[in-house]
Motif scaffolding. Structure first.
Motif, short mmCIF file in Angstrom:
data_model
loop_
_atom_site.label_atom_id
_atom_site.label_comp_id
_atom_site.label_asym_id
_atom_site.label_seq_id
_atom_site.Cartn_x
_atom_site.Cartn_y
_atom_site.Cartn_z
N LEU A 55 -6.03 2.76 -4.88
CA LEU A 55 -5.49 3.74 -3.95
C LEU A 55 -5.54 3.16 -2.54
O LEU A 55 -6.60 3.05 -1.94
CB LEU A 55 -6.28 5.04 -4.04
CG LEU A 55 -6.32 5.63 -5.46
CD1 LEU A 55 -7.48 6.58 -5.63
CD2 LEU A 55 -5.01 6.34 -5.76
N GLY A 56 -4.38 2.75 -2.04
CA GLY A 56 -4.31 2.11 -0.74
C GLY A 56 -4.09 0.62 -0.89
O GLY A 56 -4.85 -0.06 -1.58
N VAL B 24 -0.87 0.67 -8.33
CA VAL B 24 -1.18 0.70 -6.90
C VAL B 24 -0.45 1.87 -6.28
O VAL B 24 0.77 2.01 -6.41
CB VAL B 24 -0.78 -0.62 -6.20
CG1 VAL B 24 -0.98 -0.50 -4.69
CG2 VAL B 24 -1.61 -1.78 -6.75
N VAL B 25 -1.21 2.74 -5.61
CA VAL B 25 -0.66 3.93 -4.96
C VAL B 25 -0.69 3.70 -3.46
O VAL B 25 -1.76 3.51 -2.87
CB VAL B 25 -1.48 5.18 -5.34
CG1 VAL B 25 -0.86 6.43 -4.70
CG2 VAL B 25 -1.55 5.34 -6.86
N LYS C 117 4.52 -5.88 -1.54
CA LYS C 117 3.52 -6.94 -1.56
C LYS C 117 2.62 -6.81 -2.78
O LYS C 117 2.24 -7.81 -3.41
CB LYS C 117 2.70 -6.90 -0.28
CG LYS C 117 1.63 -7.98 -0.18
CD LYS C 117 2.22 -9.37 -0.15
CE LYS C 117 2.98 -9.65 1.12
NZ LYS C 117 3.41 -11.07 1.20
N ALA C 118 2.28 -5.58 -3.15
CA ALA C 118 1.44 -5.36 -4.33
C ALA C 118 2.14 -5.85 -5.60
O ALA C 118 1.51 -6.47 -6.46
CB ALA C 118 1.08 -3.87 -4.45
N VAL D 172 3.79 0.32 -9.07
CA VAL D 172 3.50 0.81 -7.72
C VAL D 172 4.10 2.20 -7.59
O VAL D 172 5.17 2.49 -8.13
CB VAL D 172 4.05 -0.13 -6.63
CG1 VAL D 172 3.34 -1.47 -6.65
CG2 VAL D 172 5.56 -0.31 -6.74
N ILE D 173 3.37 3.06 -6.88
CA ILE D 173 3.76 4.47 -6.78
C ILE D 173 3.70 4.91 -5.32
O ILE D 173 2.70 4.66 -4.63
CB ILE D 173 2.83 5.36 -7.62
CG1 ILE D 173 2.85 4.92 -9.09
CG2 ILE D 173 3.22 6.83 -7.49
CD1 ILE D 173 1.76 5.57 -9.92
N ASN D 174 4.75 5.56 -4.88
CA ASN D 174 4.77 6.20 -3.56
C ASN D 174 4.31 7.65 -3.73
O ASN D 174 5.04 8.46 -4.30
CB ASN D 174 6.18 6.16 -2.97
CG ASN D 174 6.25 6.80 -1.58
OD1 ASN D 174 5.27 7.35 -1.09
ND2 ASN D 174 7.41 6.72 -0.96
N PRO D 175 3.10 7.99 -3.26
CA PRO D 175 2.59 9.35 -3.50
C PRO D 175 3.33 10.43 -2.71
O PRO D 175 3.14 11.62 -2.97
CB PRO D 175 1.13 9.24 -3.06
CG PRO D 175 1.12 8.16 -2.02
CD PRO D 175 2.16 7.17 -2.47
N VAL D 176 4.16 10.02 -1.76
CA VAL D 176 4.93 11.00 -0.99
C VAL D 176 6.08 11.55 -1.83
O VAL D 176 6.43 12.73 -1.74
CB VAL D 176 5.47 10.37 0.31
CG1 VAL D 176 6.36 11.34 1.07
CG2 VAL D 176 4.31 9.91 1.19
N THR D 177 6.64 10.71 -2.68
CA THR D 177 7.82 11.12 -3.46
C THR D 177 7.52 11.33 -4.94
O THR D 177 8.35 11.89 -5.67
CB THR D 177 8.93 10.06 -3.34
OG1 THR D 177 8.43 8.79 -3.81
CG2 THR D 177 9.38 9.91 -1.89
#
Length: 339
Positions: A167-168, A190-191, A200-201, A209-214
């Protein structure tokens, strides 16, 4: 010499001070590179830590030896070195238990003694580690934060093939990603809200990889892992990541907290009672510099990948600390003393 002094929240000034004096058993280092750490940012934004005994910041740094004190062996003028900032007492219960990172009387460069945001530093010989010839001084400044990540992975219950969430994806998050990959993790989630850091992750080996906003990261990870990851690591230190972390570990899994926190979090312990998952912390590192130097020198961990900017010491506030508060594309900013 010039050095960056902290006087309080958002009050760092580059000033001229005396060069620290060489003492028996110590080494004088001309600092070449020094990294801005998340803990430095906490002091810049929230105020000086109670442990601070002097104002010169900087505990992630490398340089070249210019003088060697009486009684020092194995270190020579001209050696490229990284400096370990922790100075344990060696006598308290934790030190005797082999947990020098948890020393009750610990001191450190950049806190108790003048640190690396200065043209010169003087450190005990046992805190100075000679770098291989093929290793750059830029990577030398990455040894300290990389040790933080490696220690966290070693302290966790991660096993070969386990699923992981991070996370981060700041400097520690990206170093954690590489450390869990090197340790044999299977799927790595990776969030991270920043698109550049998510990219980059992926480049460094994340499988998802996950965008927690969407996207509802908790729902997606639990669905994809059939009930949660084996180990989740918090490298962000905010309420949202804490809440997510405890919800995405499987029953009996582990939520490992690596980040520092500016504010307390709200937490319902029943979540952990019902899953028998563990919440554990990881602080600094313990006798890891030689191993981490080898990991960076060999390329097993790509330290260069987390460096996003090089700045001059005179620009440390505007192009360093202030830039990190507003530009999520930035990751590790190094102060280059030659600029």
């Amino acid at each position: 010499m010039k050095a960056a002094h902290i006087y309080g929240a958002r009050d760092i000034r580059v000033e001229n001070i005396e060069i620290p004096e060489l003492q028996p058993g110590t080494v004088k280092v001309k600092v070449e590179f020094a990294g801005i750490c998340g803990s430095d940012m906490h002091e810049y934004l929230a105020g000086i830590y109670p442990i601070r005994k002097q104002p010169v910041l900087g505990h992630e740094f490398s340089g070249v030896v210019t003088e060697v004190g009486e009684g020092v062996e194995g270190i020579m003028v001209g050696d490229k070195v990284a400096v370990e900032p922790l100075i344990p007492c060696g006598h308290c219960k934790n030190c005797k238990r082999g947990m020098s990172n948890l020393c009750t009387q610990s001191q450190g460069y950049g806190y108790s003694f003048s640190g690396g945001f200065a043209e010169y530093a003087v450190a005990r010989a046992e805190n100075v580690f000679v770098l291989p010839q093929n290793m750059s001084l830029e990577l030398g400044a990455l040894v300290e934060p990389t040790a933080v990540a490696v220690h966290a992975v070693r302290q966790s219950q991660l096993n070969l093939g386990d699923s992981v969430a991070i996370l981060g994806a700041g400097p520690i998050g990206l170093l954690l990603l590489q450390a869990v990959k090197a340790a044999g993790a299977g799927r790595i989630f990776v969030v991270e809200v920043s698109e550049e850091r998510r990219d980059k992750a992926l480049e460094l080996g994340a499988t998802h990889v996950i965008n927690p906003v969407t996207t509802d990261a908790v729902q997606l990870i639990n669905e994809m892992t059939d009930g949660g990851v084996d180990v989740a690591y918090d490298a962000a230190g905010v309420q949202a990541t804490f809440e997510s972390g405890i919800m995405i570990v499987r029953p009996g899994g582990e939520f490992k907290i690596v980040s520092l926190w500016e504010k307390p979090v709200n937490f319902n312990p029943s979540i952990i009672v019902k899953t028998e998952a563990k919440i554990s912390g990881s602080y600094a590192y313990n006798n890891l510099f030689p191993e981490v130097i080898n990991l960076l020198a060999s390329g097993a961990i790509n330290g260069n990948a987390v460096i996003t900017s090089m700045i001059a010491l005179d620009d440390i506030v505007e192009k360093g600390f202030e830039q990190l508060t507003k530009d999520r594309k930035q990751c590790k900013i190094l102060v280059n003393m030659s600029l």
